[in-house]
Design an enzyme around this catalytic site. Structure first.
Site, PDB file in Angstrom:
ATOM      1  CB  VAL A  77      26.886  13.208 -12.934  1.00  0.00           C
ATOM      2  CG1 VAL A  77      26.611  13.736 -11.528  1.00  0.00           C
ATOM      3  CG2 VAL A  77      26.508  14.248 -13.990  1.00  0.00           C
ATOM      4  CG  ASP A 119      18.405   2.425 -16.724  1.00  0.00           C
ATOM      5  OD1 ASP A 119      19.279   2.891 -15.974  1.00  0.00           O
ATOM      6  OD2 ASP A 119      18.481   2.475 -17.976  1.00  0.00           O
ATOM      7  CD  GLU A 142      29.094  15.154 -17.346  1.00  0.00           C
ATOM      8  OE1 GLU A 142      29.343  14.076 -17.886  1.00  0.00           O
ATOM      9  OE2 GLU A 142      27.938  15.549 -17.106  1.00  0.00           O
ATOM     10  CE  LYS A 178      19.232  16.694 -23.116  1.00  0.00           C
ATOM     11  NZ  LYS A 178      20.627  16.304 -22.908  1.00  0.00           N
TER      12      LYS A 178
HETATM   13  N1  PSU Z   1      22.100  13.761 -19.435  1.00  0.00           N
HETATM   14  C1  PSU Z   1      22.314  14.726 -20.345  1.00  0.00           C
HETATM   15  N2  PSU Z   1      23.533  14.797 -20.952  1.00  0.00           N
HETATM   16  C2  PSU Z   1      24.550  13.938 -20.640  1.00  0.00           C
HETATM   17  C3  PSU Z   1      24.311  12.936 -19.643  1.00  0.00           C
HETATM   18  C4  PSU Z   1      23.082  12.888 -19.074  1.00  0.00           C
HETATM   19  O1  PSU Z   1      21.409  15.500 -20.631  1.00  0.00           O
HETATM   20  O2  PSU Z   1      25.638  14.025 -21.229  1.00  0.00           O
HETATM   21  C5  PSU Z   1      25.431  12.011 -19.250  1.00  0.00           C
HETATM   22  C6  PSU Z   1      26.097  12.501 -17.950  1.00  0.00           C
HETATM   23  O3  PSU Z   1      27.467  12.194 -17.996  1.00  0.00           O
HETATM   24  C7  PSU Z   1      25.407  11.654 -16.885  1.00  0.00           C
HETATM   25  C8  PSU Z   1      25.242  10.339 -17.620  1.00  0.00           C
HETATM   26  O4  PSU Z   1      26.145  11.514 -15.688  1.00  0.00           O
HETATM   27  O5  PSU Z   1      24.907  10.709 -18.956  1.00  0.00           O
HETATM   28  C9  PSU Z   1      24.178   9.446 -17.017  1.00  0.00           C
HETATM   29  O6  PSU Z   1      24.168   8.224 -17.669  1.00  0.00           O
HETATM   30  P1  PSU Z   1      23.301   6.987 -17.098  1.00  0.00           P
HETATM   31  O7  PSU Z   1      21.879   7.353 -17.361  1.00  0.00           O
HETATM   32  O8  PSU Z   1      23.773   5.804 -17.879  1.00  0.00           O
HETATM   33  O9  PSU Z   1      23.620   6.910 -15.634  1.00  0.00           O
HETATM   34 MN    MN Z   2      21.369   3.382 -16.493  1.00  0.00          MN
END
Ligand code: PSU
Ligand code: MN
Length: 302
Positions: free
Chosen positions: A105, A137, A24, A158
């Site tokens: 991702v 969310d 990514e 995380k």
């Molecule tokens: N978690 C991490 N580092 C990151 C991300 C998530 O520890 O950089 C990034 C990745 O690109 C993941 C995105 O796909 O955040 C998810 O965001 P959201 O929670 O808005 O779906």
């Molecule tokens: Mn989200």
């Protein structure tokens, strides 16, 4: 429909069934790691994929063109300011010709699938957020794993997320969760979240055999590889940092797609220097494992 442009090297590898590992671009942009560590992370991941005998394929939207595989000169572009692009945003990034759509991702898995690339490496995936029963969310990453024929290699997610619900969600949507030489779902900086993975695997050939036996041709597999033991952070220190990061997020009234980058920024600040080497080590380790899996997939198809 989504028709990514493949770099010449990736196009040739896909065409002849040689191993390819997609990556990514969000983690390498300003939304992920701070400069100059983002450049180091990219170099180490690319090198680990090549050392493992696979071709690296970074995904991004550049000047409105969805891309799978960039040449070295273009790698610099993804180290800059990106606009976060999840899978649903790809169409917008293309339609509006965004200079740099930084793929998450979900977007990367969609691009990899469209390019015929079956293995993807990242750091951590998005998941079900704490409090999702109120906010709703849930990262689009989870549905993307269920709807594209790609093996995603990550160090879990995380712990600011609700990891138990994240695993429940993956079970509901039918994504096998595998532990790479490990019994526990990793929590990114730490080797274990305290939650078991459904199945443990030992080698790339096993992952390839599982992937090739899926009941739904358009579904994926999640392979979790824990951070190497020598790079792991102290779980007690992290708990406290996460608690503060989440309460800052609430206090600042942050919601939606901005939540993850905000919390990531707070964790990076609060851990000082310590989170960076850990982050680089786990990303590199995932790239190495992904290359092993890509080689096995390529052999299984031969
Ligand atoms: N978690 C991490 N580092 C990151 C991300 C998530 O520890 O950089 C990034 C990745 O690109 C993941 C995105 O796909 O955040 C998810 O965001 P959201 O929670 O808005 O779906
Ligand atoms: Mn989200």
């Amino acid at each position: 429909m989504l028709e990514p442009a493949l770099s010449p090297e990736v196009l040739a590898a896909v065409g002849s069934g040689r191993p390819v590992v997609a990556m990514e671009s969000t983690i390498f942009s300003n939304l992920g790691l701070a400069s100059p560590f983002n450049a180091e992370a990219l170099d180490r991941c690319v090198a680990a994929v090549r050392a493992g005998g696979a071709v690296p394929a970074v995904t991004a939207v550049l000047d409105g063109v969805p891309r799978v595989g960039l040449d070295d000169a273009e790698h610099g572009r993804i180290l800059g300011r990106g606009r976060k692009a999840a899978e649903r945003d790809l169409a917008v990034a293309i339609g509006q010709a965004w200079p740099f759509g930084a793929t998450t991702v979900s977007a990367s898995v969609a691009l990899a699938a469209a390019a015929g690339v079956r293995v993807f490496a990242t750091g951590g995936i998005g998941g079900v957020h704490r409090g999702a029963e109120i906010t709703g969310d849930i990262s689009a990453d989870l549905d993307a794993l269920a709807h594209h024929p790609v093996i995603t290699v990550c160090a879990g997610a995380k712990a600011f997320l609700d990891l138990a619900r994240t695993l429940e969600y993956l079970e509901t949507v039918g994504v096998p969760v595998l532990g790479w030489q490990h019994d526990w779902f990793p929590a990114f900086y730490t080797r274990s979240s305290g939650l078991r993975v459904a199945h443990r695997v030992e080698a790339g050939a096993e992952v390839a055999a599982i992937f090739n036996a899926r009941s739904r041709p358009d579904s994926g597999v999640l392979l979790t590889a824990p951070i190497p033991a020598q790079d792991e952070l102290d779980p007690t220190m992290l708990d406290e940092i996460l608690r503060r990061a989440l309460s800052d997020c609430d206090g600042a009234g942050i919601s939606g797609a901005a939540v993850t980058p905000f919390v990531l920024g707070r964790i990076a600040e609060a851990t000082g220097g310590r989170s960076i080497p850990a982050n680089l080590a786990l990303a590199e380790n995932n790239a190495r494992v992904a290359a092993e899996v890509a080689v096995a997939i390529s052999r299984a198809d031969a």
